[in-house]
Design a protein around this motif. Structure first.
Motif, PDB file in Angstrom:
ATOM      1  N   ASN A 152       0.824  -1.214   0.000  1.00 37.41           N
ATOM      2  CA  ASN A 152       0.000   0.000   0.000  1.00 37.41           C
ATOM      3  C   ASN A 152       0.857   1.262   0.000  1.00 37.41           C
ATOM      4  OD1 ASN A 152      -2.652  -1.025  -0.022  1.00 37.41           O
ATOM      5  ND2 ASN A 152      -2.550  -1.478   2.163  1.00 37.41           N
ATOM      6  N   ASN A 153       1.842   1.323   0.893  1.00 37.76           N
ATOM      7  CA  ASN A 153       2.652   2.540   1.017  1.00 37.76           C
ATOM      8  C   ASN A 153       3.525   2.781  -0.200  1.00 37.76           C
ATOM      9  OD1 ASN A 153       1.516   3.042   3.507  1.00 37.76           O
ATOM     10  ND2 ASN A 153       3.148   2.039   4.650  1.00 37.76           N
ATOM     11  N   ILE A 154       4.053   1.720  -0.779  1.00 41.04           N
ATOM     12  CA  ILE A 154       4.865   1.868  -1.992  1.00 41.04           C
ATOM     13  C   ILE A 154       4.005   2.410  -3.137  1.00 41.04           C
ATOM     14  CG2 ILE A 154       6.138   0.588  -3.764  1.00 41.04           C
ATOM     15  CD1 ILE A 154       7.119  -1.259  -1.463  1.00 41.04           C
ATOM     16  N   MET A 155       2.781   1.882  -3.270  1.00 40.86           N
ATOM     17  CA  MET A 155       1.893   2.366  -4.334  1.00 40.86           C
ATOM     18  C   MET A 155       1.489   3.816  -4.102  1.00 40.86           C
ATOM     19  SD  MET A 155      -0.545  -0.855  -5.377  1.00 40.86           S
ATOM     20  CE  MET A 155      -1.131  -1.198  -3.722  1.00 40.86           C
ATOM     21  N   LEU A 156       1.262   4.200  -2.852  1.00 44.98           N
ATOM     22  CA  LEU A 156       0.908   5.587  -2.556  1.00 44.98           C
ATOM     23  C   LEU A 156       2.063   6.536  -2.841  1.00 44.98           C
ATOM     24  CD1 LEU A 156      -1.061   5.088   0.770  1.00 44.98           C
ATOM     25  CD2 LEU A 156      -1.996   5.978  -1.380  1.00 44.98           C
ATOM     26  N   LEU A 157       3.270   6.104  -2.507  1.00 41.18           N
ATOM     27  CA  LEU A 157       4.460   6.914  -2.791  1.00 41.18           C
ATOM     28  C   LEU A 157       4.586   7.160  -4.288  1.00 41.18           C
ATOM     29  CD1 LEU A 157       7.126   8.167  -1.659  1.00 41.18           C
ATOM     30  CD2 LEU A 157       8.172   5.928  -2.003  1.00 41.18           C
TER      31      LEU A 157
ATOM     32  N   LEU B 228      -7.873   5.800  12.057  1.00 41.96           N
ATOM     33  CA  LEU B 228      -7.030   6.948  12.388  1.00 41.96           C
ATOM     34  C   LEU B 228      -5.597   6.759  11.888  1.00 41.96           C
ATOM     35  CD1 LEU B 228      -6.506   9.624  13.861  1.00 41.96           C
ATOM     36  CD2 LEU B 228      -6.092   8.294  15.946  1.00 41.96           C
ATOM     37  N   LEU B 229      -4.989   5.627  12.230  1.00 41.71           N
ATOM     38  CA  LEU B 229      -3.601   5.378  11.821  1.00 41.71           C
ATOM     39  C   LEU B 229      -3.493   5.193  10.314  1.00 41.71           C
ATOM     40  CD1 LEU B 229      -2.523   3.009  14.718  1.00 41.71           C
ATOM     41  CD2 LEU B 229      -1.729   5.350  14.326  1.00 41.71           C
ATOM     42  N   GLY B 230      -4.538   4.607   9.725  1.00 35.45           N
ATOM     43  CA  GLY B 230      -4.533   4.396   8.276  1.00 35.45           C
ATOM     44  C   GLY B 230      -4.509   5.709   7.517  1.00 35.45           C
ATOM     45  N   ILE B 231      -5.380   6.640   7.911  1.00 34.76           N
ATOM     46  CA  ILE B 231      -5.424   7.922   7.204  1.00 34.76           C
ATOM     47  C   ILE B 231      -4.132   8.700   7.403  1.00 34.76           C
ATOM     48  CG2 ILE B 231      -6.495   9.318   9.032  1.00 34.76           C
ATOM     49  CD1 ILE B 231      -7.491   9.438   5.344  1.00 34.76           C
ATOM     50  N   LEU B 232      -3.535   8.608   8.598  1.00 35.11           N
ATOM     51  CA  LEU B 232      -2.274   9.312   8.857  1.00 35.11           C
ATOM     52  C   LEU B 232      -1.126   8.731   8.032  1.00 35.11           C
ATOM     53  CD1 LEU B 232      -2.458   9.787  12.746  1.00 35.11           C
ATOM     54  CD2 LEU B 232      -2.738  11.553  10.989  1.00 35.11           C
ATOM     55  N   SER B 233      -0.990   7.413   8.029  1.00 37.65           N
ATOM     56  CA  SER B 233       0.131   6.798   7.313  1.00 37.65           C
ATOM     57  C   SER B 233      -0.035   6.935   5.800  1.00 37.65           C
ATOM     58  CB  SER B 233       0.282   5.322   7.699  1.00 37.65           C
ATOM     59  OG  SER B 233      -0.826   4.563   7.270  1.00 37.65           O
ATOM     60  N   CYS B 234      -1.250   6.703   5.305  1.00 41.69           N
ATOM     61  CA  CYS B 234      -1.474   6.816   3.856  1.00 41.69           C
ATOM     62  C   CYS B 234      -1.227   8.234   3.365  1.00 41.69           C
ATOM     63  CB  CYS B 234      -2.899   6.375   3.511  1.00 41.69           C
ATOM     64  SG  CYS B 234      -3.191   4.612   3.681  1.00 41.69           S
TER      65      CYS B 234
END
Length: 200
Positions: free
Chosen positions: A23-28, A152-158
């Motif tokens: 998820n994080n790699i795709m968002l980056l 909460l943590l999902g919206i912050l990290s994404c």
């Protein structure tokens, strides 16, 4: 409520949400390629989709996978196939321009939400959340707390990962640099499949 277990869960979830994964790699990559605003549906899809998955599994859907373990295997390899497709999509992505058509777009809300069900790291997080931290509070409040914290943590990290990608736009100004960066992201995405095959 067990406050010590709640703190432990927050630490676990923070590490899992903010560390690199599919998820994080795709968002980056999406933040770099398309910018932050077009990536918002992707961010919301991951956040809502993952929180929904925790709620669904915590409220009983997980028993289906226990009764029919073949379903989990099917989901695992469907996820592998989809991640390979996404890696190729990322590798060939370029920043949109006025001259090119808009056939390539960021992931949609529903695409990102459905992806959570075939995301190997997502399943590790869900199983860890539901099993190891079930005693945070009495059922079903434990599930409600886990879902709320995941939102909460999902919206912050994404948001952080997408903004990081967007911040790279002024640095990686040439199409060649963006293409090279996206190829590296695609390779990292494929590398994230290593634990899946090791667990096979």
């Amino acid at each position: 409520m067990s406050h010590s277990l709640l703190i432990a869960f927050i630490m676990f979830a923070t590490v899992m949400f903010f560390t690199p994964g599919p998820n994080n790699i795709m968002l980056l990559s999406s933040g770099l390629t398309y910018g932050f605003r077009p990536t918002i549906p992707h961010i919301m899809g991951i956040t809502v989709g993952f929180a929904f998955m925790i709620g669904a599994v915590g409220l009983g859907l997980g028993t289906i996978f226990i009764a029919y373990p073949m379903l989990q295997t099917i989901l695992k390899y469907a996820g592998v196939a989809y991640l390979i497709y996404l890696a190729v999509h990322i590798a060939i992505s370029e920043p949109p321009s006025a001259e090119q058509d808009n056939s390539r777009k960021p992931m949609t809300f529903w695409g990102a939400a459905m992806f959570q069900w075939v995301n190997a790291k997502g399943w590790v997080m869900v199983i860890g959340t539901i099993t190891a931290y079930a005693a945070i509070a009495a059922y079903p409040w434990n599930i409600a707390i886990q879902v709320g914290l995941s939102l909460l943590l999902g919206i912050l990290s994404c948001t952080a990962w997408a903004l990081f990608g967007t911040a790279l736009r002024p640095v990686l100004t040439s199409r060649r640099a963006v293409r090279a960066f996206n190829i590296v992201m695609a390779v990292l995405l494929l590398a994230s499949l290593y634990p899946v095959f090791m667990d096979a």
